[in-house]
Design a protein around this motif. Structure first.
Motif, mmCIF file in Angstrom:
data_model
loop_
_atom_site.group_PDB
_atom_site.id
_atom_site.type_symbol
_atom_site.label_atom_id
_atom_site.label_comp_id
_atom_site.label_asym_id
_atom_site.label_seq_id
_atom_site.Cartn_x
_atom_site.Cartn_y
_atom_site.Cartn_z
ATOM 1 N N LYS A 30 -27.190 12.729 -37.156
ATOM 2 C CA LYS A 30 -27.718 13.691 -38.136
ATOM 3 C C LYS A 30 -27.049 15.055 -37.989
ATOM 4 O O LYS A 30 -27.651 16.087 -38.266
ATOM 5 C CB LYS A 30 -29.240 13.827 -38.007
ATOM 6 N N ALA A 32 -27.167 17.243 -41.150
ATOM 7 C CA ALA A 32 -28.483 17.392 -41.768
ATOM 8 C C ALA A 32 -28.556 18.671 -42.608
ATOM 9 O O ALA A 32 -28.156 19.755 -42.171
ATOM 10 C CB ALA A 32 -29.566 17.426 -40.689
ATOM 11 N N GLY A 88 -27.283 12.627 -42.506
ATOM 12 C CA GLY A 88 -28.237 13.647 -42.905
ATOM 13 C C GLY A 88 -27.865 14.473 -44.105
ATOM 14 O O GLY A 88 -28.650 15.328 -44.536
#
Length: 270
Positions: free
Chosen positions: A5, A8, A33
């Motif tokens: 991630k 993100a 993400g």
């Protein structure tokens, strides 16, 4: 795969996002993400990829070489996600023929689909990338470093993408924008499949045998998969590559490491 991630909250515009490397990059960035805006000239494959990715994907079809279309793509990203952080300039196409066989129209098309797409997309996205750590990956090719036979337009255009990458990196690095070029070799994509089918017809073999033929002298001895290229795209866009800009990253099963005049000395040479 358990993603980190590391992207993100980021938003990426991906040109040529409906198939091949572009589609694989979209899946990888979303898995890490990000949200993605998928562009391309054909609506149907874009919609198919977006359907896989749900709310993390938005389709903004259009021609990445057309300034008005790209303005709409960028506006769609900002309207939906309120930001744009990354660009994957992946749109491209053929430029077949030696110089003596290339018409003016052929030449202009090769430049438009390979170079102008990246130039216009980068120019339009830059105001959103500057001052916020934006990043661009320009997908060139091994043909950006070496010449294949009778593909003058393609080779010239892919070389030009490396120059564009370095110019962007030089001019906008102080604004926090990183720009790197990625040069894949043979990747198992629909466009490469077409070329393998041509070779297969010439040699009286099937597509898989054609892939084996074009990669037999590379150290890894196989074509690259789109997901492998997507992983490199994600790395280059991520904070893990924070020190990299103006770089040319090669992902070609080791083809560029081979000294061509010595292939005949290899034990398995025929």
């Amino acid at each position: 795969m358990d993603m980190t991630k590391r992207l993100a909250g980021q938003v990426a515009l991906i040109t040529g996002g409906g198939t091949g490397i572009g589609a694989a990059a979209a899946r990888r960035l979303v898995a890490e993400g990000a949200s993605v805006v998928l562009s391309g000239r054909r609506q149907e494959p874009l919609e198919a990829v977006a359907a896989e990715l749900g709310d993390a994907a938005l389709v903004a079809a259009g021609d990445a070489a057309d300034a008005a279309d790209v303005e709409r793509m960028v506006a769609a990203a900002v309207d939906r996600y309120d930001r744009l952080d990354m660009v994957v300039a992946n749109a491209g196409g053929h430029g077949l023929g030696a110089v003596s066989e290339t018409t003016d129209d052929d030449w202009e098309l090769a430049m438009r689909v390979n170079v102008t797409t990246a130039f216009v997309t980068a120019r339009t996205a830059l105001p959103h990338l500057r001052g916020r750590g934006g990043s661009i990956v320009v997908v060139s090719s091994l043909a950006g470093l070496f010449a294949g036979p009778a593909v003058a337009g393609y080779v010239t255009a892919k070389h030009a993408l490396i120059g564009l990458t370095r110019s962007l990196a030089r001019d906008y690095g102080r604004d926090g924008v990183r720009v790197n070029a990625l040069c894949p070799g043979w990747v198992r994509t629909p466009m490469a499949d077409e070329q393998m089918d041509v070779l297969a017809a010439q040699r009286g073999i099937d597509r898989e045998a054609a892939y084996r033929l074009v990669t037999r002298d590379t150290p890894l001895g196989r074509p690259v998969e789109p997901d492998e290229i997507a992983a490199i795209v994600a790395f280059l866009l991520s904070p893990d590559a924070a020190a990299m800009t103006g770089s040319v990253v090669v992902a070609d099963s080791g083809a560029a490491a081979v000294d061509l005049p010595t292939i005949a000395f290899a034990p398995d040479a025929q």
